[in-house]
Design an enzyme around this catalytic site. Structure first.
Site, mmCIF file in Angstrom:
data_model
loop_
_atom_site.group_PDB
_atom_site.id
_atom_site.type_symbol
_atom_site.label_atom_id
_atom_site.label_comp_id
_atom_site.label_asym_id
_atom_site.label_seq_id
_atom_site.Cartn_x
_atom_site.Cartn_y
_atom_site.Cartn_z
ATOM 1 N N HIS A 141 -9.131 32.760 23.894
ATOM 2 C CA HIS A 141 -9.951 33.799 23.248
ATOM 3 C C HIS A 141 -9.022 34.674 22.403
ATOM 4 O O HIS A 141 -8.654 34.299 21.296
ATOM 5 C CB HIS A 141 -10.687 34.571 24.352
ATOM 6 C CG HIS A 141 -11.749 35.519 23.905
ATOM 7 N ND1 HIS A 141 -12.165 35.635 22.598
ATOM 8 C CD2 HIS A 141 -12.504 36.425 24.605
ATOM 9 C CE1 HIS A 141 -13.123 36.561 22.525
ATOM 10 N NE2 HIS A 141 -13.344 37.056 23.728
ATOM 11 N N HIS A 179 -13.667 26.346 17.345
ATOM 12 C CA HIS A 179 -14.439 27.511 17.765
ATOM 13 C C HIS A 179 -15.660 27.033 18.512
ATOM 14 O O HIS A 179 -16.229 25.995 18.168
ATOM 15 C CB HIS A 179 -14.869 28.333 16.534
ATOM 16 C CG HIS A 179 -15.236 29.731 16.885
ATOM 17 N ND1 HIS A 179 -16.468 30.057 17.365
ATOM 18 C CD2 HIS A 179 -14.515 30.867 16.852
ATOM 19 C CE1 HIS A 179 -16.496 31.362 17.607
ATOM 20 N NE2 HIS A 179 -15.322 31.873 17.314
ATOM 21 N N ASP A 225 -8.187 33.790 13.989
ATOM 22 C CA ASP A 225 -6.852 34.063 14.524
ATOM 23 C C ASP A 225 -5.744 33.298 13.832
ATOM 24 O O ASP A 225 -4.571 33.614 14.003
ATOM 25 C CB ASP A 225 -6.819 33.727 16.029
ATOM 26 C CG ASP A 225 -7.602 34.735 16.831
ATOM 27 O OD1 ASP A 225 -7.609 35.904 16.437
ATOM 28 O OD2 ASP A 225 -8.217 34.349 17.830
HETATM 29 N N1 COA Z 1 -6.970 21.500 18.378
HETATM 30 C C1 COA Z 1 -7.220 20.202 18.619
HETATM 31 N N2 COA Z 1 -8.386 19.740 19.084
HETATM 32 C C2 COA Z 1 -9.340 20.638 19.331
HETATM 33 C C3 COA Z 1 -9.160 22.018 19.102
HETATM 34 C C4 COA Z 1 -7.914 22.427 18.613
HETATM 35 N N3 COA Z 1 -7.658 23.714 18.401
HETATM 36 N N4 COA Z 1 -10.282 22.661 19.442
HETATM 37 C C5 COA Z 1 -11.155 21.751 19.870
HETATM 38 N N5 COA Z 1 -10.590 20.519 19.811
HETATM 39 C C6 COA Z 1 -11.208 19.254 20.206
HETATM 40 C C7 COA Z 1 -11.177 19.110 21.712
HETATM 41 O O1 COA Z 1 -9.990 18.471 22.151
HETATM 42 C C8 COA Z 1 -12.395 18.282 21.973
HETATM 43 O O2 COA Z 1 -12.098 16.943 21.688
HETATM 44 P P1 COA Z 1 -12.720 15.753 22.582
HETATM 45 O O3 COA Z 1 -14.201 15.859 22.340
HETATM 46 O O4 COA Z 1 -12.084 14.546 22.035
HETATM 47 O O5 COA Z 1 -12.338 16.075 23.992
HETATM 48 C C9 COA Z 1 -13.390 18.752 20.907
HETATM 49 O O6 COA Z 1 -12.580 19.300 19.861
HETATM 50 C C10 COA Z 1 -14.343 19.829 21.411
HETATM 51 O O7 COA Z 1 -13.567 20.834 22.044
HETATM 52 P P2 COA Z 1 -14.129 21.784 23.184
HETATM 53 O O8 COA Z 1 -12.999 22.348 23.957
HETATM 54 O O9 COA Z 1 -15.213 21.092 23.936
HETATM 55 O O10 COA Z 1 -14.786 22.920 22.353
HETATM 56 P P3 COA Z 1 -15.035 24.350 22.884
HETATM 57 O O11 COA Z 1 -16.192 24.853 22.142
HETATM 58 O O12 COA Z 1 -15.093 24.390 24.357
HETATM 59 O O13 COA Z 1 -13.664 25.102 22.471
HETATM 60 C C11 COA Z 1 -12.108 26.636 21.705
HETATM 61 C C12 COA Z 1 -13.565 26.157 21.626
HETATM 62 C C13 COA Z 1 -11.954 27.865 20.824
HETATM 63 C C14 COA Z 1 -11.784 27.008 23.174
HETATM 64 C C15 COA Z 1 -11.176 25.486 21.235
HETATM 65 O O14 COA Z 1 -11.508 25.120 19.939
HETATM 66 C C16 COA Z 1 -9.706 25.869 21.345
HETATM 67 O O15 COA Z 1 -9.113 25.731 22.424
HETATM 68 N N6 COA Z 1 -9.087 26.358 20.222
HETATM 69 C C17 COA Z 1 -7.722 26.803 20.225
HETATM 70 C C18 COA Z 1 -7.660 28.244 20.711
HETATM 71 C C19 COA Z 1 -8.161 29.234 19.687
HETATM 72 O O16 COA Z 1 -7.803 29.159 18.535
HETATM 73 N N7 COA Z 1 -8.970 30.184 20.164
HETATM 74 C C20 COA Z 1 -9.459 31.268 19.331
HETATM 75 C C21 COA Z 1 -10.929 31.157 19.135
HETATM 76 S S1 COA Z 1 -11.476 32.400 17.992
#
Ligand code: COA
Length: 375
Positions: A220, A259, A312
């Site tokens: 987050h 996201h 971010d």
């Molecule tokens: N880098 C690489 N792959 C990513 C990714 C990233 N930053 N974010 C998502 N993915 C991939 C996941 O590995 C997953 O792949 P899969 O289906 O092959 O397993 C797919 O995209 C869906 O991801 P998921 O974790 O289910 O999505 P979510 O909605 O739960 O996650 C976040 C959202 C923000 C937690 C996630 O995108 C993330 O961890 N981002 C990095 C942290 C970040 O920048 N956070 C700030 C948010 S404002």
């Protein structure tokens, strides 16, 4: 009754809101009906805080009065400064959480749950957060906290209290824009957590403390800090491609990408991208911007899976260009997000229903109890 499992509450609509609108497919964000782009270009954090709390753009008089009230609330009770001194060696986010909790002990309205009192507490919290973060930063460096100045804007005063000298206009503008872009974002994890606490009819400070704890995590609020660490680790744009490939091959996530809600570019990202470019050129540190844009290019194939940069991604480089240490990136996010948390809590109180989901039990059943001496 067999309930459907909704892990992470993904796509679950919790309640109605009038604070912000997000269209994740189209990459649209509105605060109270106004597009984030209009607000980023024409408004400022204090005006947006008013808009969020009171539901409409202020008149000149309303804005002047609001600003005066915020300025009057910037100073912390000396006891809160004492608390900050006691915990000064902790992570700045832990210090903010502890100090925000201590504020409750000195707020005359803590136990008053009326809407008016909750609005007064919201104003105080918006005004007090920057002072907490700045005072802690000074204290941990062995310096005396700098008293807030009433002739400086919210963003300028924050930078002034951090550094003890008047900041340059570009720095103030970048800081103000950053606060504005982070001000509100629907049922994000920290606002949701705040709503859960508020839904038990616990008080506003308790709900805010919950939100701070939730924001701290790298999925987050912690992403900007992680992105800046990645940028430093990459070191040169020519190394970006290999770095990204290696990370993805190891199934690591690239921070600042993806996201829960957006399947298009986060509409806030473009403003931070531009700020990172302009500040980088001005400060003679264009390499961070170049590394970040290269990472963005290398991640382009992931766009077809809905993975784009989020707010971010460029924020970390902007903070670093302002000379801010990495561990206060998350508290800075909190300074921006406080009006959003307050308005989400107010909405929860206005139309409350206890938030209490279910869990699907997957453990054993009907186990015979074995007395301790027979185990
Ligand atoms: N880098 C690489 N792959 C990513 C990714 C990233 N930053 N974010 C998502 N993915 C991939 C996941 O590995 C997953 O792949 P899969 O289906 O092959 O397993 C797919 O995209 C869906 O991801 P998921 O974790 O289910 O999505 P979510 O909605 O739960 O996650 C976040 C959202 C923000 C937690 C996630 O995108 C993330 O961890 N981002 C990095 C942290 C970040 O920048 N956070 C700030 C948010 S404002």
């Amino acid at each position: 009754m067999e309930a459907t499992l909704a892990r992470g509450l993904k796509d679950v609509v919790l309640d109605t809101t009038e604070s912000s609108f997000i269209d994740g497919e189209a990459g649209i964000l509105l605060y109270r009906g106004y597009t984030i782009h209009d607000l980023a270009e024409n408004s400022n954090f204090v005006e947006v805080s008013y808009l969020l709390l009171y539901g409409a753009l202020p008149t000149k008089q309303q804005l002047t009065d609001f600003d005066k009230r915020l300025i009057a609330h910037r100073t912390l009770a000396p006891e809160v400064i004492d608390v900050i001194r006691l915990v000064k060696d902790a992570h700045p986010m832990d210090v903010l959480r502890t100090a925000a909790s201590a504020l409750a002990a000195f707020d005359p309205d803590t136990e008053d749950m009326s809407r008016e009192a909750n609005l007064r507490k919201s104003e105080r919290l918006i005004a007090q957060f920057p002072t907490i973060v700045a005072a802690h930063h000074r204290i941990r460096n062995g310096e005396a906290p700098v008293a807030p100045r009433s002739d400086l804007t919210h963003a300028a005063n924050f930078l002034y209290m951090l550094e003890g000298k008047e900041p340059e206009q570009e720095a103030v503008d970048a800081m103000d824009l950053d606060f504005l872009l982070h001000a509100e974002h629907g049922a994000n994890a920290s606002a949701f957590a705040a709503r859960v606490t508020a839904s038990t009819l616990s008080d506003m400070h308790s709900s805010i403390v919950t939100a701070i704890g939730t924001l701290k995590g790298p999925l987050h609020g912690g992403a900007a800090e992680a992105v800046q660490k990645m940028t430093t680790e990459i070191g040169d744009p020519s190394r970006a491609e290999a770095y990204i490939k290696e990370k993805l091959a190891a199934k690591d996530r690239i921070m600042g990408f993806g996201h829960r809600v957006y399947r298009a570019e986060d509409p806030r990202a473009r403003h931070m991208r531009e700020r990172s470019r302009v500040l980088g050129e001005k400060m003679g540190h264009s390499e961070w911007y170049q590394i970040l844009t290269q990472v963005e290019k290398d991640m382009a194939p992931y766009q077809s899976r809905g993975i784009f940069v989020n707010v971010d991604f460029y924020a970390g480089s902007v903070y670093a260009l302002l000379g801010l240490p990495e561990d206060i990136f998350v508290p800075i996010f909190a300074i921006g997000r406080i009006p959003g948390w307050c308005v989400e809590i107010l909405e929860q109180y206005d139309n409350n229903m206890l938030i209490r989901p279910l869990l699907q039990y997957t453990g054993p059943k009907d186990l015979p109890f074995i007395p301790i001496d027979q185990r």
